[in-house]
Scaffold this motif. Sequence first.
Motif, PDB file in Angstrom:
ATOM      1  N   ASP A  52       8.365  92.916  66.085  1.00 41.49           N
ATOM      2  CA  ASP A  52       8.251  94.002  67.060  1.00 41.49           C
ATOM      3  C   ASP A  52       6.976  93.954  67.891  1.00 41.49           C
ATOM      4  O   ASP A  52       6.874  94.657  68.899  1.00 41.49           O
ATOM      5  CB  ASP A  52       8.316  95.362  66.351  1.00 41.49           C
ATOM      6  CG  ASP A  52       9.692  95.657  65.775  1.00 41.49           C
ATOM      7  OD1 ASP A  52      10.680  95.167  66.354  1.00 41.49           O
ATOM      8  OD2 ASP A  52       9.763  96.358  64.751  1.00 41.49           O
ATOM      9  N   ILE A  53       6.002  93.149  67.469  1.00 38.17           N
ATOM     10  CA  ILE A  53       4.705  93.212  68.134  1.00 38.17           C
ATOM     11  C   ILE A  53       4.427  91.971  68.973  1.00 38.17           C
ATOM     12  O   ILE A  53       4.973  90.898  68.731  1.00 38.17           O
ATOM     13  CB  ILE A  53       3.569  93.431  67.112  1.00 38.17           C
ATOM     14  CG1 ILE A  53       3.437  92.240  66.152  1.00 38.17           C
ATOM     15  CG2 ILE A  53       3.778  94.734  66.361  1.00 38.17           C
ATOM     16  CD1 ILE A  53       2.282  92.368  65.157  1.00 38.17           C
ATOM     17  N   TRP A  54       3.607  92.144  69.958  1.00 41.15           N
ATOM     18  CA  TRP A  54       3.164  91.081  70.854  1.00 41.15           C
ATOM     19  C   TRP A  54       2.103  90.242  70.152  1.00 41.15           C
ATOM     20  O   TRP A  54       2.043  89.036  70.279  1.00 41.15           O
ATOM     21  CB  TRP A  54       2.598  91.735  72.107  1.00 41.15           C
ATOM     22  CG  TRP A  54       2.532  90.903  73.331  1.00 41.15           C
ATOM     23  CD1 TRP A  54       3.355  89.867  73.683  1.00 41.15           C
ATOM     24  CD2 TRP A  54       1.602  91.067  74.408  1.00 41.15           C
ATOM     25  NE1 TRP A  54       2.991  89.377  74.903  1.00 41.15           N
ATOM     26  CE2 TRP A  54       1.919  90.095  75.378  1.00 41.15           C
ATOM     27  CE3 TRP A  54       0.545  91.947  74.656  1.00 41.15           C
ATOM     28  CZ2 TRP A  54       1.199  89.978  76.576  1.00 41.15           C
ATOM     29  CZ3 TRP A  54      -0.156  91.832  75.841  1.00 41.15           C
ATOM     30  CH2 TRP A  54       0.167  90.858  76.783  1.00 41.15           C
ATOM     31  N   GLN A  61       7.543 101.911  66.509  1.00 41.96           N
ATOM     32  CA  GLN A  61       8.951 101.559  66.697  1.00 41.96           C
ATOM     33  C   GLN A  61       9.522 102.181  67.969  1.00 41.96           C
ATOM     34  O   GLN A  61      10.380 101.579  68.635  1.00 41.96           O
ATOM     35  CB  GLN A  61       9.743 101.989  65.462  1.00 41.96           C
ATOM     36  CG  GLN A  61       9.393 101.150  64.231  1.00 41.96           C
ATOM     37  CD  GLN A  61       9.911 101.737  62.943  1.00 41.96           C
ATOM     38  OE1 GLN A  61      10.252 102.927  62.868  1.00 41.96           O
ATOM     39  NE2 GLN A  61       9.966 100.926  61.889  1.00 41.96           N
ATOM     40  N   ASN A  92       5.582  93.549  60.713  1.00 36.85           N
ATOM     41  CA  ASN A  92       6.052  93.989  62.027  1.00 36.85           C
ATOM     42  C   ASN A  92       6.039  92.866  63.063  1.00 36.85           C
ATOM     43  O   ASN A  92       6.081  93.127  64.268  1.00 36.85           O
ATOM     44  CB  ASN A  92       5.167  95.146  62.522  1.00 36.85           C
ATOM     45  CG  ASN A  92       5.343  96.400  61.697  1.00 36.85           C
ATOM     46  OD1 ASN A  92       6.325  97.128  61.852  1.00 36.85           O
ATOM     47  ND2 ASN A  92       4.395  96.654  60.805  1.00 36.85           N
ATOM     48  N   GLU A 152       8.399  97.228  79.857  1.00 36.10           N
ATOM     49  CA  GLU A 152       8.190  95.847  79.416  1.00 36.10           C
ATOM     50  C   GLU A 152       6.851  95.275  79.867  1.00 36.10           C
ATOM     51  O   GLU A 152       6.423  94.227  79.372  1.00 36.10           O
ATOM     52  CB  GLU A 152       9.325  94.941  79.934  1.00 36.10           C
ATOM     53  CG  GLU A 152      10.699  95.247  79.345  1.00 36.10           C
ATOM     54  CD  GLU A 152      11.400  96.411  80.038  1.00 36.10           C
ATOM     55  OE1 GLU A 152      10.790  97.008  80.963  1.00 36.10           O
ATOM     56  OE2 GLU A 152      12.536  96.731  79.654  1.00 36.10           O
ATOM     57  N   ALA A 160       8.353  99.888  70.658  1.00 28.57           N
ATOM     58  CA  ALA A 160       9.092  98.623  70.596  1.00 28.57           C
ATOM     59  C   ALA A 160      10.489  98.777  71.179  1.00 28.57           C
ATOM     60  O   ALA A 160      11.001  97.881  71.879  1.00 28.57           O
ATOM     61  CB  ALA A 160       9.164  98.128  69.157  1.00 28.57           C
ATOM     62  N   ARG A 197       4.647  96.127  75.008  1.00 21.90           N
ATOM     63  CA  ARG A 197       3.957  94.986  74.410  1.00 21.90           C
ATOM     64  C   ARG A 197       2.917  95.501  73.419  1.00 21.90           C
ATOM     65  O   ARG A 197       1.814  95.908  73.810  1.00 21.90           O
ATOM     66  CB  ARG A 197       3.296  94.147  75.491  1.00 21.90           C
ATOM     67  CG  ARG A 197       4.305  93.550  76.476  1.00 21.90           C
ATOM     68  CD  ARG A 197       3.597  92.761  77.562  1.00 21.90           C
ATOM     69  NE  ARG A 197       4.544  92.064  78.410  1.00 21.90           N
ATOM     70  CZ  ARG A 197       4.192  91.266  79.414  1.00 21.90           C
ATOM     71  NH1 ARG A 197       2.924  91.076  79.689  1.00 21.90           N
ATOM     72  NH2 ARG A 197       5.116  90.664  80.140  1.00 21.90           N
ATOM     73  N   ILE A 198       3.243  95.452  72.149  1.00 18.10           N
ATOM     74  CA  ILE A 198       2.426  96.094  71.120  1.00 18.10           C
ATOM     75  C   ILE A 198       1.398  95.115  70.557  1.00 18.10           C
ATOM     76  O   ILE A 198       1.737  94.001  70.160  1.00 18.10           O
ATOM     77  CB  ILE A 198       3.315  96.625  69.980  1.00 18.10           C
ATOM     78  CG1 ILE A 198       4.292  97.668  70.513  1.00 18.10           C
ATOM     79  CG2 ILE A 198       2.455  97.196  68.859  1.00 18.10           C
ATOM     80  CD1 ILE A 198       5.410  98.007  69.541  1.00 18.10           C
TER      81      ILE A 198
END
Length: 416
Positions: A365-367, A341, A362, A319, A344, A349-350
Motif C-alpha cells: 500500500d505504500i510508496w 488505508q 504495508n 494519485e 491508499a 502516495r504514502i
Amino acid sequence: DAIALAPLTNSLSYLEDGDWGVIRRGDVQFYDKDHKPVTRPVTQTSQSAIHVDKGNYRHFMAKEIFEQPEVISHTLAKYINPLDGRISIPDFKVDWRELSRVTISACGTAYIAGLVGKYWLEDMAHINVDIDVASEFRYRKAPLSKDSLALFISQSGETADTLAGLRHCRESGLRIASVVNVPESTIARESDFVLPTRAGVEVGVASTKAFTCQLAVMACLAIDAGRARGILDEAKVAAMLRSLESLPGLIHELLRQDEQIEAIAKKLSRSGNILYLGRGTSYPIALEGALKLKEISYIHAEGYAAGELKHGPIALVDEEMPVIVVAPDDRLYEKTLSNLQEVAARGGRIILISSARRCAQNAEDIWAGIAIPDADPFINPILASLPVQLLAYHTAVHMGTDVDQPRNLAKSVTVE
C-alpha cells in the motif's frame, strides 16, 4: 546576539531596557533610561567561533542533524543524575504537587516541542496544560492563576512574541521557567528558572538539533513532575530514564538510513503539495515535518491530526499527492492504519514512518517506508523527528534552495 559576535569576542555586557552607551577608544560608559551612569557586568559567553563551522558537511543543517546523538547525550547528562538514576534539575524550586496548571508558550518549532510536552505532562503527571502560539497568547486574555507555572521555549531566547508573553505572565505574578539554548539570552535572564538545552550553536534557520534537545528537556521535566505528583513510581521512572539514555544509540541507527531517505526525497521534490498525518504525540511531529519542508524547500505542506483526515484533507488526496504518515508501532498504530488505508484506497502516495515490521506489512500500500528502531513508545516523537528532518533537508537540496538561509526567514524573530 552572542553567536553573531562569536568571531570577535566572548566578553559581553547585556543592557537592560532603556540603556544606552557611549563608546570611546578603549572605553565604554553605560547609562540607564533616566540617563544616569550605570555599570553592567561583563560576562564570558559560552558561544565560540570555533564551533561555527560546517566541518565536512555541505550545509550547516546536515551537520546539525548528524550532531543530534551527541547533543542529546549532553543535554540528558545535564538532567539525569548518574549516581541515583533520578532527574536532577538544579535550582528548580517548584513543588509540582502545588501546581494546578502549566501554561506553555512558544513560536514555530519551539511551539511544536511544547505541544509534545503537553501530551507528556498531562499523561505522566496528570496536570492540566495550556499551550499557545506566543504571538496569540496575550490576545486570548486567559485567566492566569498564581498557582500555575508559565513555561516558555525558545532556541535563541530572544523571540519577541515569546518574551512579551513572559513579561505578561510576570505582571500576573506567575513563576517563570524557560527552555532555552542560549543561557545568556533575555528570556533566560528574565526567568525564575532556566532549563538549558545543550545543543550548541545552531546556524541553520530550520531548527533540528535544538528541537530534539528541547524534547529531551521536556521529557525530563514530565518525568520529574510525574514522580513528584505520585503518578510514576520509581520503577517506571527508572525504565523511562533508561529509554532516554538509549536515544543517542538509536538515533545513530536511524541516521544510517540517510541515503535511503535521500532517494525518497528526490521523488518528493517533484511534488507541489504534501500532506503529513499523525496521532497522539506523532501529530506534533507531522506538524514539524510539514513546517520543515515548507521552510526550506518552498513546497506547500500541511500537518494534520490523522483523525481529521475525513474532515477535509482527504479531498486533496489523489494519485499525485504524497502523504507522509507518522505512525510508530504504539497503542495508536491501528487507528492510524485505518487512515493510511483510506489514503491508499484513493491512490495517495504514502510514505510510512513506522517500525520495520509495520513498513513490511504495508509494503503493497505504500510508496516508501522509513523504519524507526523499536523502542519505548514514550521516546517515539524524538526518534520520528529524524526522518522528517532528513526528508525536508534532502528535498530542499534537490530543489536547489538555500537550505541554511531560506528566503524571507531569520534565525531569531526579534520583532512582533
